[in-house]
Design an enzyme around this catalytic site. Structure first.
Site, mmCIF file in Angstrom:
data_model
loop_
_atom_site.group_PDB
_atom_site.id
_atom_site.type_symbol
_atom_site.label_atom_id
_atom_site.label_comp_id
_atom_site.label_asym_id
_atom_site.label_seq_id
_atom_site.Cartn_x
_atom_site.Cartn_y
_atom_site.Cartn_z
ATOM 1 N N LYS A 70 -5.424 -0.300 -5.929
ATOM 2 C CA LYS A 70 -4.976 0.570 -7.025
ATOM 3 C C LYS A 70 -3.466 0.403 -7.215
ATOM 4 O O LYS A 70 -2.977 0.288 -8.334
ATOM 5 C CB LYS A 70 -5.304 2.019 -6.668
ATOM 6 C CG LYS A 70 -4.903 3.000 -7.751
ATOM 7 C CD LYS A 70 -5.020 4.433 -7.291
ATOM 8 C CE LYS A 70 -4.481 5.377 -8.348
ATOM 9 N NZ LYS A 70 -4.289 6.737 -7.844
ATOM 10 N N LYS A 91 -4.321 -8.552 -2.312
ATOM 11 C CA LYS A 91 -5.608 -7.898 -2.132
ATOM 12 C C LYS A 91 -5.840 -6.891 -3.276
ATOM 13 O O LYS A 91 -4.886 -6.261 -3.748
ATOM 14 C CB LYS A 91 -5.554 -7.150 -0.784
ATOM 15 C CG LYS A 91 -6.880 -6.715 -0.256
ATOM 16 C CD LYS A 91 -6.675 -6.081 1.120
ATOM 17 C CE LYS A 91 -7.782 -5.101 1.368
ATOM 18 N NZ LYS A 91 -7.649 -4.358 2.604
ATOM 19 N N LYS A 108 4.076 0.160 5.457
ATOM 20 C CA LYS A 108 4.250 1.308 4.564
ATOM 21 C C LYS A 108 5.701 1.779 4.561
ATOM 22 O O LYS A 108 6.199 2.250 3.540
ATOM 23 C CB LYS A 108 3.312 2.450 4.973
ATOM 24 C CG LYS A 108 1.863 2.182 4.590
ATOM 25 C CD LYS A 108 1.009 3.409 4.784
ATOM 26 C CE LYS A 108 -0.410 3.160 4.320
ATOM 27 N NZ LYS A 108 -1.312 4.271 4.631
#
Ligand code: SF4
Length: 330
Positions: free
Chosen positions: A200, A197, A117
């Protein structure tokens, strides 16, 4: 409704993305639904976790509500589990602070998700992103959950929570049960683009509540086995994402039809996708109907959130009374 306190308690968090896709359903929600009878399940929409990355405060409430409603429609029946919103129970943040003092900085620095992240959010590498696993440990320990359903990308965070739990228990005396992972049937679904994967953020998803026409039009360009250039080319179903979706939604006879037809070039990808769309629609139709009912009754959704928060505040307050006493705070 009264919950059976003799059942094993399960806790899991749901990101308030506002979008629930078939990857979420096959990878997590369907496993959770399978645990509703056997366990005392607590599911939490984790709005505090969502603040660790860029988000739109104006849309937070709407996203929380939408995520909760879709999960209810997908099978998290409020009569069989507790559903609530994380920030409605302030003890999550209080326990997080206390667990901060039991967590190792070196362990946090090893977290793969933090590294990933941080790479993706270079302009916002905030402390919350770093200490996120401590909030997650607090979420679980606050309810003395014994089981945590995990996918492959959360095992490291759960192991961290178990370590924090052991540290607290050895420092202050046995307080929390050590939460164990509960591995469900894992379906790792790639996105429709076949590159990453389903998610959204990658915009490669098929919404769980897509209408039949939308399912067909989203599946039409979805990537398949690249070896099948012409209809007469045989393929390998195991490397095709459409085959993985069949595994999730199709009955055994259709699986056999898909696998045999793909290997022998007896079927084309268009018909394979069409059969998948039909099977998918069969399972998703009742969810769309439940969703429409919930949308017509916002008062019911409010009462689910309120009842869930009430039960969780009681459980959390009981835990915190013990924690405050043991840590010498009160
Ligand atoms: Fe995939 Fe089905 Fe085409 Fe085989 S026939 S490549 S499983 S879509």
């Amino acid at each position: 409704m009264a919950k059976d306190e003799t059942k094993k308690r399960v806790f899991s968090g749901i990101q308030p993305s506002g979008i629930v896709h078939i990857g979420n359903y096959l990878g997590a929600i369907r496993n959770w639904v399978g645990m509703l009878q056997e366990c005392d399940c607590i599911f939490c929409v984790v709005d505090l976790h969502a603040m660790t990355v860029q988000y739109d405060p104006e849309r937070m409430q709407e996203n929380v509500r939408e995520t909760l409603t879709v999960n209810m429609a997908a099978g998290l029946d409020p009569e069989k589990c507790t559903l609530f919103v994380q920030s409605h129970v302030p003890e999550h943040t209080e326990l997080t602070w206390i667990l901060n003092t039991c967590a190792s900085h070196a362990d946090l620095a090893r977290m793969t998700q933090f590294k990933d992240k941080s790479r993706r959010n270079r302009e916002n590498i905030n402390c919350g992103l770093f200490t996120y696993p401590i909030l997650m440990a607090a979420d679980i320990l606050l309810y003395r959950a014994e089981l945590v359903p995990v996918g492959e990308d959360q095992t490291q965070h759960l192991e961290f929570a178990r370590e924090v739990c052991r540290t607290f228990n050895s420092r202050y005396g046995e307080t929390f049960p050590e939460p164990k992972p509960r591995f469900g049937k894992v379906t790792r679904l790639m996105g429709l683009d076949g590159k990453a994967k389903m998610s959204k953020s990658m915009n490669n998803y098929l919404p769980l509540l897509a209408e039949p026409d939308e399912i067909v039009s989203l599946l039409r360009p979805a990537v398949t086995d690249p070896a099948r250039v012409k209809r007469s080319d045989p393929g390998t179903p195991e490397i095709c994402n459409i085959h993985t979706m069949h595994l999730g939604f199709s009955p055994p006879e259709d699986m056999a039809w898909c696998e045999q037809g793909c290997r022998t070039a007896g079927i084309g990808c268009v018909e394979c996708k069409k059969r998948l769309a039909d099977n998918m629609n069969e399972e998703l139709k009742p969810m769309r109907e439940r969703y429409n009912q919930y949308k017509k009754n916002p008062g019911y959704v409010n009462s689910v959130m309120e009842d869930g928060a009430k039960r969780c505040r009681e459980l959390a307050e009981e835990t915190m009374r013990t924690v405050r006493k043991k840590t010498g705070l009160r």
